[in-house]
Every structure is written in C-alpha cells, then in structure tokens.
Write a protein that holds these residues in place. Sequence first.
Motif, PDB file in Angstrom:
ATOM      1  N   VAL A  50       0.821  -1.211   0.000  1.00  0.00           N
ATOM      2  CA  VAL A  50       0.000   0.000   0.000  1.00  0.00           C
ATOM      3  C   VAL A  50       0.854   1.259   0.000  1.00  0.00           C
ATOM      4  CG1 VAL A  50      -1.721   1.287   1.323  1.00  0.00           C
ATOM      5  CG2 VAL A  50      -1.918  -1.173   1.109  1.00  0.00           C
ATOM      6  N   ALA A  51       1.906   1.277   0.797  1.00  0.00           N
ATOM      7  CA  ALA A  51       2.758   2.471   0.868  1.00  0.00           C
ATOM      8  C   ALA A  51       3.364   2.788  -0.498  1.00  0.00           C
ATOM      9  CB  ALA A  51       3.855   2.288   1.911  1.00  0.00           C
ATOM     10  N   ALA A  52       3.826   1.789  -1.213  1.00  0.00           N
ATOM     11  CA  ALA A  52       4.404   2.014  -2.541  1.00  0.00           C
ATOM     12  C   ALA A  52       3.346   2.543  -3.507  1.00  0.00           C
ATOM     13  CB  ALA A  52       5.026   0.732  -3.078  1.00  0.00           C
ATOM     14  N   ALA A  53       2.134   2.020  -3.405  1.00  0.00           N
ATOM     15  CA  ALA A  53       1.060   2.484  -4.278  1.00  0.00           C
ATOM     16  C   ALA A  53       0.738   3.948  -4.001  1.00  0.00           C
ATOM     17  CB  ALA A  53      -0.183   1.616  -4.084  1.00  0.00           C
ATOM     18  N   ILE A  54       0.708   4.318  -2.725  1.00  0.00           N
ATOM     19  CA  ILE A  54       0.426   5.710  -2.371  1.00  0.00           C
ATOM     20  C   ILE A  54       1.551   6.621  -2.853  1.00  0.00           C
ATOM     21  CG2 ILE A  54       0.190   7.311  -0.427  1.00  0.00           C
ATOM     22  CD1 ILE A  54      -1.275   5.027   1.040  1.00  0.00           C
ATOM     23  N   ARG A  55       2.818   6.202  -2.636  1.00  0.00           N
ATOM     24  CA  ARG A  55       3.949   7.016  -3.090  1.00  0.00           C
ATOM     25  C   ARG A  55       3.911   7.227  -4.600  1.00  0.00           C
ATOM     26  NH1 ARG A  55       6.687   4.147   0.883  1.00  0.00           N
ATOM     27  NH2 ARG A  55       7.378   2.577  -0.587  1.00  0.00           N
ATOM     28  N   SER A  56       3.626   6.171  -5.354  1.00  0.00           N
ATOM     29  CA  SER A  56       3.608   6.319  -6.808  1.00  0.00           C
ATOM     30  C   SER A  56       2.432   7.181  -7.259  1.00  0.00           C
ATOM     31  CB  SER A  56       3.571   4.957  -7.497  1.00  0.00           C
ATOM     32  OG  SER A  56       2.344   4.311  -7.265  1.00  0.00           O
ATOM     33  N   ARG A  57       1.325   7.106  -6.558  1.00  0.00           N
ATOM     34  CA  ARG A  57       0.147   7.902  -6.924  1.00  0.00           C
ATOM     35  C   ARG A  57       0.401   9.398  -6.754  1.00  0.00           C
ATOM     36  NH1 ARG A  57      -3.381  10.583  -8.756  1.00  0.00           N
ATOM     37  NH2 ARG A  57      -5.582  10.463  -8.295  1.00  0.00           N
ATOM     38  N   PHE A  58       1.153   9.756  -5.712  1.00  0.00           N
ATOM     39  CA  PHE A  58       1.387  11.163  -5.414  1.00  0.00           C
ATOM     40  C   PHE A  58       2.805  11.614  -5.756  1.00  0.00           C
ATOM     41  CE2 PHE A  58      -2.211   9.977  -2.756  1.00  0.00           C
ATOM     42  CZ  PHE A  58      -3.110  10.975  -3.103  1.00  0.00           C
ATOM     43  N   ALA A  59       3.537  10.815  -6.510  1.00  0.00           N
ATOM     44  CA  ALA A  59       4.894  11.192  -6.903  1.00  0.00           C
ATOM     45  C   ALA A  59       4.848  12.474  -7.723  1.00  0.00           C
ATOM     46  CB  ALA A  59       5.531  10.073  -7.726  1.00  0.00           C
ATOM     47  N   GLY A  60       5.768  13.365  -7.460  1.00  0.00           N
ATOM     48  CA  GLY A  60       5.833  14.624  -8.177  1.00  0.00           C
ATOM     49  C   GLY A  60       5.013  15.728  -7.547  1.00  0.00           C
ATOM     50  N   LEU A  61       4.285  15.417  -6.523  1.00  0.00           N
ATOM     51  CA  LEU A  61       3.470  16.420  -5.850  1.00  0.00           C
ATOM     52  C   LEU A  61       4.101  16.858  -4.536  1.00  0.00           C
ATOM     53  CD1 LEU A  61      -0.091  14.910  -6.410  1.00  0.00           C
ATOM     54  CD2 LEU A  61       1.063  16.686  -7.724  1.00  0.00           C
ATOM     55  N   GLU A  62       5.407  16.588  -4.380  1.00  0.00           N
ATOM     56  CA  GLU A  62       6.073  16.968  -3.152  1.00  0.00           C
ATOM     57  C   GLU A  62       5.992  18.477  -2.977  1.00  0.00           C
ATOM     58  OE1 GLU A  62       7.498  15.043  -5.437  1.00  0.00           O
ATOM     59  OE2 GLU A  62       7.718  13.118  -4.445  1.00  0.00           O
ATOM     60  N   GLY A  63       6.077  18.874  -1.765  1.00  0.00           N
ATOM     61  CA  GLY A  63       5.993  20.303  -1.475  1.00  0.00           C
ATOM     62  C   GLY A  63       5.022  20.512  -0.332  1.00  0.00           C
ATOM     63  N   GLY A  64       5.177  21.623   0.280  1.00  0.00           N
ATOM     64  CA  GLY A  64       4.343  21.885   1.432  1.00  0.00           C
ATOM     65  C   GLY A  64       3.004  22.484   1.064  1.00  0.00           C
ATOM     66  N   ILE A  65       2.041  22.143   1.830  1.00  0.00           N
ATOM     67  CA  ILE A  65       0.734  22.759   1.721  1.00  0.00           C
ATOM     68  C   ILE A  65       0.656  23.774   2.845  1.00  0.00           C
ATOM     69  CG2 ILE A  65      -1.755  22.386   1.892  1.00  0.00           C
ATOM     70  CD1 ILE A  65      -1.278  19.549   0.867  1.00  0.00           C
ATOM     71  N   PRO A  66       0.409  25.023   2.533  1.00  0.00           N
ATOM     72  CA  PRO A  66       0.358  26.002   3.617  1.00  0.00           C
ATOM     73  C   PRO A  66      -0.824  25.724   4.542  1.00  0.00           C
ATOM     74  CG  PRO A  66      -0.305  26.989   1.535  1.00  0.00           C
ATOM     75  CD  PRO A  66       0.155  25.602   1.236  1.00  0.00           C
ATOM     76  N   LEU A  67      -0.528  25.597   5.806  1.00  0.00           N
ATOM     77  CA  LEU A  67      -1.562  25.357   6.806  1.00  0.00           C
ATOM     78  C   LEU A  67      -1.821  26.640   7.568  1.00  0.00           C
ATOM     79  CD1 LEU A  67      -0.315  21.927   8.202  1.00  0.00           C
ATOM     80  CD2 LEU A  67      -2.110  22.342   6.530  1.00  0.00           C
ATOM     81  N   PRO A  68      -3.058  26.870   7.962  1.00  0.00           N
ATOM     82  CA  PRO A  68      -3.350  28.083   8.735  1.00  0.00           C
ATOM     83  C   PRO A  68      -2.728  27.989  10.127  1.00  0.00           C
ATOM     84  CG  PRO A  68      -5.279  26.676   8.594  1.00  0.00           C
ATOM     85  CD  PRO A  68      -4.233  26.065   7.712  1.00  0.00           C
ATOM     86  N   ASP A  69      -2.447  29.152  10.714  1.00  0.00           N
ATOM     87  CA  ASP A  69      -1.928  29.167  12.080  1.00  0.00           C
ATOM     88  C   ASP A  69      -3.008  28.640  13.022  1.00  0.00           C
ATOM     89  OD1 ASP A  69       0.484  30.261  11.304  1.00  0.00           O
ATOM     90  OD2 ASP A  69      -0.230  32.329  11.547  1.00  0.00           O
ATOM     91  N   ARG A  70      -2.543  27.843  13.974  1.00  0.00           N
ATOM     92  CA  ARG A  70      -3.472  27.313  14.975  1.00  0.00           C
ATOM     93  C   ARG A  70      -3.507  28.252  16.164  1.00  0.00           C
ATOM     94  NH1 ARG A  70      -2.068  21.186  16.075  1.00  0.00           N
ATOM     95  NH2 ARG A  70      -3.574  21.651  17.693  1.00  0.00           N
ATOM     96  N   PRO A  71      -4.685  28.540  16.660  1.00  0.00           N
ATOM     97  CA  PRO A  71      -4.730  29.393  17.852  1.00  0.00           C
ATOM     98  C   PRO A  71      -4.177  28.627  19.045  1.00  0.00           C
ATOM     99  CG  PRO A  71      -6.923  28.541  17.327  1.00  0.00           C
ATOM    100  CD  PRO A  71      -5.996  28.137  16.218  1.00  0.00           C
ATOM    101  N   SER A  72      -3.622  29.361  19.987  1.00  0.00           N
ATOM    102  CA  SER A  72      -3.078  28.692  21.161  1.00  0.00           C
ATOM    103  C   SER A  72      -4.225  28.140  21.995  1.00  0.00           C
ATOM    104  CB  SER A  72      -2.234  29.671  21.985  1.00  0.00           C
ATOM    105  OG  SER A  72      -3.037  30.760  22.389  1.00  0.00           O
ATOM    106  N   LEU A  73      -3.935  27.081  22.699  1.00  0.00           N
ATOM    107  CA  LEU A  73      -4.946  26.448  23.540  1.00  0.00           C
ATOM    108  C   LEU A  73      -5.076  27.207  24.861  1.00  0.00           C
ATOM    109  CD1 LEU A  73      -3.956  22.718  22.932  1.00  0.00           C
ATOM    110  CD2 LEU A  73      -5.835  23.970  21.904  1.00  0.00           C
TER     111      LEU A  73
END
Length: 81
Positions: A50-73
Amino acid sequence: MATLTVRNIEPELHDFLRQEAARHGRSMEAEVRALLRARMAAEGRSPRDVAAAIRSRFAGLEGGIPLPDRPSLPDPVDLAG
C-alpha cells in the motif's frame, strides 16, 4: 482487502481445488490466493504494498501545503483545587 466470488465452478474443479488445498495444508481460499500469486510471479509481477502504491500515486506532488496558524490552547483548568 478485496473480495472475489466465483460462481458456477464445475464439480471436478472444486474437487481438485479441495484436494490441492488439503495436500498443501491450507484452506481452499488460501489455495486460490497461492495459485494467483504463483501466476503473478510467473509473469514477473509482484503484488505492491500500500505504501508504494500511495507514493507512486502522489509522486511529483512533493511540497508543502500552507496550513493556517493554529490558535493557542487555553490554560488547563486546575481540578484539584
């Protein structure tokens, strides 16, 4: 895991499968899986994990997705006092 149902198996084929499974000390389902794996190996294929299948499916899409800042607890509540 996927499930496969095979209908209308000839009695001779069913008996053969049952005997082969008994000879190898496994269930009929395990015998069918072994036969299918052997067929794949004969063609030079191998099942992918499964891990190899997931890696091959998303290969080339490396990079960060900007996440919103989390408010402090909030500070924890002191339940002892």
